[in-house]
Design a protein around this motif. Structure first.
Motif, PDB file in Angstrom:
ATOM      1  N   CYS A   1       4.742  12.828  -5.416  1.00  0.00           N
ATOM      2  CA  CYS A   1       3.288  12.600  -5.673  1.00  0.00           C
ATOM      3  C   CYS A   1       3.462  11.233  -5.462  1.00  0.00           C
ATOM      4  N   GLY A   2       4.597   9.964  -5.405  1.00  0.00           N
ATOM      5  CA  GLY A   2       4.757   8.539  -5.050  1.00  0.00           C
ATOM      6  C   GLY A   2       4.579   8.061  -3.553  1.00  0.00           C
ATOM      7  N   ALA A   3       6.401   8.007  -3.385  1.00  0.00           N
ATOM      8  CA  ALA A   3       6.426   7.759  -2.496  1.00  0.00           C
ATOM      9  C   ALA A   3       6.034   8.130  -1.258  1.00  0.00           C
ATOM     10  N   THR A   4       5.411   9.468  -0.991  1.00  0.00           N
ATOM     11  CA  THR A   4       5.168   9.838  -0.350  1.00  0.00           C
ATOM     12  C   THR A   4       3.598   9.978   0.312  1.00  0.00           C
ATOM     13  N   VAL A   5       3.062   9.844  -0.427  1.00  0.00           N
ATOM     14  CA  VAL A   5       1.194   9.421  -0.818  1.00  0.00           C
ATOM     15  C   VAL A   5       1.006   8.143  -0.118  1.00  0.00           C
ATOM     16  N   GLY A   6       2.348   7.437   0.309  1.00  0.00           N
ATOM     17  CA  GLY A   6       1.788   5.951   0.251  1.00  0.00           C
ATOM     18  C   GLY A   6       2.400   6.288   2.100  1.00  0.00           C
ATOM     19  N   LEU A   7       3.633   6.995   2.456  1.00  0.00           N
ATOM     20  CA  LEU A   7       3.602   7.048   3.476  1.00  0.00           C
ATOM     21  C   LEU A   7       2.680   7.909   4.598  1.00  0.00           C
ATOM     22  N   VAL A   8       2.067   8.742   3.814  1.00  0.00           N
ATOM     23  CA  VAL A   8       1.124   9.489   4.350  1.00  0.00           C
ATOM     24  C   VAL A   8      -0.311   8.025   4.589  1.00  0.00           C
ATOM     25  N   TYR A   9      -0.441   8.342   3.462  1.00  0.00           N
ATOM     26  CA  TYR A   9      -1.035   6.379   3.847  1.00  0.00           C
ATOM     27  C   TYR A   9      -0.840   5.352   5.136  1.00  0.00           C
ATOM     28  N   SER A  10       0.216   5.061   5.175  1.00  0.00           N
ATOM     29  CA  SER A  10       0.518   4.461   6.162  1.00  0.00           C
ATOM     30  C   SER A  10       0.452   4.698   7.877  1.00  0.00           C
ATOM     31  N   ASN A  11       0.432   6.519   7.205  1.00  0.00           N
ATOM     32  CA  ASN A  11      -0.139   6.849   8.665  1.00  0.00           C
ATOM     33  C   ASN A  11      -0.816   6.990   9.255  1.00  0.00           C
ATOM     34  N   ASN A  12      -2.048   6.907   8.041  1.00  0.00           N
ATOM     35  CA  ASN A  12      -3.772   7.135   8.538  1.00  0.00           C
ATOM     36  C   ASN A  12      -4.578   5.932   8.128  1.00  0.00           C
ATOM     37  N   LEU A  13      -3.430   4.743   8.210  1.00  0.00           N
ATOM     38  CA  LEU A  13      -4.349   3.452   8.283  1.00  0.00           C
ATOM     39  C   LEU A  13      -5.434   3.609   9.514  1.00  0.00           C
ATOM     40  N   GLY A  14      -5.087   3.485  10.036  1.00  0.00           N
ATOM     41  CA  GLY A  14      -5.658   3.014  11.518  1.00  0.00           C
ATOM     42  C   GLY A  14      -6.536   3.593  11.478  1.00  0.00           C
ATOM     43  N   GLN A  15      -6.914   5.491  11.351  1.00  0.00           N
ATOM     44  CA  GLN A  15      -8.119   5.676  11.611  1.00  0.00           C
ATOM     45  C   GLN A  15      -9.083   5.193  10.004  1.00  0.00           C
ATOM     46  N   ILE A  16      -8.539   4.634   9.015  1.00  0.00           N
ATOM     47  CA  ILE A  16      -8.978   4.039   7.516  1.00  0.00           C
ATOM     48  C   ILE A  16      -9.790   2.340   8.304  1.00  0.00           C
ATOM     49  N   ALA A  17      -8.979   1.993   8.401  1.00  0.00           N
ATOM     50  CA  ALA A  17      -9.228   0.634   9.177  1.00  0.00           C
ATOM     51  C   ALA A  17     -10.290   0.768  10.135  1.00  0.00           C
TER      52      ALA A  17
ATOM     53  N   LEU B   1      -3.392  -4.865   8.325  1.00  0.00           N
ATOM     54  CA  LEU B   1      -3.069  -4.234   7.672  1.00  0.00           C
ATOM     55  C   LEU B   1      -2.069  -3.794   8.324  1.00  0.00           C
ATOM     56  N   LEU B   2      -1.428  -3.500   9.469  1.00  0.00           N
ATOM     57  CA  LEU B   2       0.084  -3.024   9.391  1.00  0.00           C
ATOM     58  C   LEU B   2       0.664  -4.048   9.196  1.00  0.00           C
TER      59      LEU B   2
ATOM     60  N   THR C   1     -10.274  -5.676  -0.885  1.00  0.00           N
ATOM     61  CA  THR C   1      -9.052  -5.372  -1.654  1.00  0.00           C
ATOM     62  C   THR C   1      -8.777  -3.958  -0.626  1.00  0.00           C
ATOM     63  N   LEU C   2      -9.071  -3.808   0.397  1.00  0.00           N
ATOM     64  CA  LEU C   2      -8.320  -2.697   1.699  1.00  0.00           C
ATOM     65  C   LEU C   2      -6.039  -3.658   2.070  1.00  0.00           C
ATOM     66  N   ILE C   3      -6.951  -5.030   1.917  1.00  0.00           N
ATOM     67  CA  ILE C   3      -5.523  -5.478   2.481  1.00  0.00           C
ATOM     68  C   ILE C   3      -4.177  -5.251   0.827  1.00  0.00           C
ATOM     69  N   ALA C   4      -4.843  -5.706  -0.535  1.00  0.00           N
ATOM     70  CA  ALA C   4      -4.492  -5.777  -1.978  1.00  0.00           C
ATOM     71  C   ALA C   4      -3.897  -4.408  -2.447  1.00  0.00           C
ATOM     72  N   GLY C   5      -4.748  -3.793  -1.580  1.00  0.00           N
ATOM     73  CA  GLY C   5      -4.450  -2.657  -1.642  1.00  0.00           C
ATOM     74  C   GLY C   5      -3.465  -1.792  -0.818  1.00  0.00           C
ATOM     75  N   THR C   6      -3.423  -2.329   0.453  1.00  0.00           N
ATOM     76  CA  THR C   6      -1.966  -2.282   1.374  1.00  0.00           C
ATOM     77  C   THR C   6      -1.098  -2.594   0.789  1.00  0.00           C
ATOM     78  N   ALA C   7      -0.911  -3.888   0.651  1.00  0.00           N
ATOM     79  CA  ALA C   7      -0.037  -4.790  -0.082  1.00  0.00           C
ATOM     80  C   ALA C   7       0.610  -4.065  -0.871  1.00  0.00           C
ATOM     81  N   LEU C   8       0.014  -3.507  -1.839  1.00  0.00           N
ATOM     82  CA  LEU C   8       0.325  -2.958  -3.326  1.00  0.00           C
ATOM     83  C   LEU C   8       1.272  -1.254  -2.882  1.00  0.00           C
ATOM     84  N   ILE C   9       0.669  -0.876  -2.464  1.00  0.00           N
ATOM     85  CA  ILE C   9       0.737   0.341  -1.997  1.00  0.00           C
ATOM     86  C   ILE C   9       3.141   0.748  -1.294  1.00  0.00           C
ATOM     87  N   GLY C  10       2.395  -0.966  -0.015  1.00  0.00           N
ATOM     88  CA  GLY C  10       3.886  -1.041   0.733  1.00  0.00           C
ATOM     89  C   GLY C  10       5.037  -1.765  -0.335  1.00  0.00           C
ATOM     90  N   LEU C  11       4.686  -1.927  -1.576  1.00  0.00           N
ATOM     91  CA  LEU C  11       5.120  -2.400  -2.456  1.00  0.00           C
ATOM     92  C   LEU C  11       7.061  -1.148  -2.323  1.00  0.00           C
TER      93      LEU C  11
END
Length: 322
Positions: free
Chosen positions: A106-122, A134-135, A189-199
């Motif tokens: 419920c933590g790192a795996t969610v961040g991984l899925v977010y990165s996989n969907n980042l193109g469609q989210i953008a 963003l990438l 907000t999208l950029i800041a959220g992406t940075a926090l999820i990546g960290l």
């Protein structure tokens, strides 16, 4: 150039450590401070037990506060000694493992899925021109998150804090990021959220190997860590399906003609904040569950880390006195 400097830094650390330890490992000193030294401090003191270092084994908390259900849940079966080997059969019966598994799932795996969907989210949020940035933000923050996972090893003599506690701290930015992106739908907000999820995800990915070794034994880490990361394909399937259902529910069907084959295909395209707003909310709630699991794991294992820190402190003090 900065990345190259950071990559060559580990080559310097062993040389510096060996130079600083010259003269401290005297053979006579090692014989003096052996395991049979009667003046060696007693690291674990129980009223009902007396143990030797050779017979130290896995122990559970015998005392539990009466009338406190929360204390009973947190103390039942928790490990007091780090590094005890766990077989696969013993691992899946361990409460601490499932708390750890849930925190990762419920933590790192969610961040991984977010990165996989980042193109469609953008694309859905009409931030396609910022996709490259963003990438880059996610990759850079994930890299620095992995570097920050070494922070407990640098601060272990100054700050006595369990590695599972650092894991819980690393999970805090993830639900914050998802709830921010759920409420606010602008590019910043999208950029800041992406940075926090990546960290956050980078820290957990790198620190998980050390946590697995410390809690469940270094000799069994190959099998145990592979059991742990089974959550990645499971989480990718589950969280990706959640995102797909929300996306399809808010999208519009369009017909596309393939000029080469002449076939007609139907696809769903969704534009706007509605495409991923509910997904961010669900992912945020899931990461809150991971944060709660990591806090429970920290509360159950902090005694074991305190004991290990006491052993290390006594050993370091003995070497200084010698």
């Amino acid at each position: 150039m900065g990345a190259m400097a950071l990559l060559t830094l580990p080559l310097i650390i062993p040389a510096a450590s060996s130079c600083s330890s010259v003269g401290t490992h005297d053979p006579d000193t090692e014989l003096t401070f052996n395991h049979n030294d009667p003046q060696k401090p007693l690291l674990l003191n129980h009223d009902d037990h007396t143990e030797t270092n050779g017979s130290m084994a896995h122990k559970t908390v015998e005392w539990q506060p009466k009338g406190c259900c929360c204390g009973t849940i947190l103390d039942k079966g928790c490990v007091l000694v780090l590094g005890e080997e766990h077989s696969a059969k013993k691992l899946i019966r361990c409460v601490d493992f499932w708390l750890y598994y849930t925190a990762y799932f419920c933590g790192a795996t969610v961040g991984l899925v977010y990165s996989n969907n980042l193109g469609q989210i953008a694309q859905s949020l009409q931030c396609q021109p910022q996709l490259t940035m963003l990438l880059a933000v996610y990759s850079s923050c994930s890299f620095f998150g992995r570097l920050l996972s070494a922070l407990p090893d640098f601060l272990h003599r100054r700050v006595s804090f369990a590695r599972t506690g650092w894991l819980a701290v690393a999970l805090v930015p993830m639900p914050v990021a998802f709830f921010l992106m759920w409420k606010l739908h602008d590019v910043n907000t999208l950029i800041a959220g992406t940075a926090l999820i990546g960290l956050s995800s980078g820290f957990i990915f790198a620190a998980a190997v050390s946590v697995t070794s410390e809690l469940f034994g270094p000799n069994s880490i190959g099998v145990n860590h592979n059991i742990l990361i089974t959550n990645i394909p499971l989480g990718s399937l589950l969280y990706g399906q959640i995102a797909a259902l929300v996306y399809d529910a808010n999208g519009l069907k369009s017909t596309v003609l393939d000029n080469l084959t002449g076939t007609v295909d139907t696809m769903i395209v969704c534009m706007g904040a509605k495409c991923y707003s509910n997904t961010f909310f669900v992912w945020g709630c899931i990461t809150v569950l991971g944060l709660v699991s990591s806090i429970a794991l920290f509360l159950r294992t902090r005694q074991a880390y305190a004991t290990a820190a006491g052993q290390s402190s006594c050993k370091h003090h003995s070497q200084v006195l010698s």
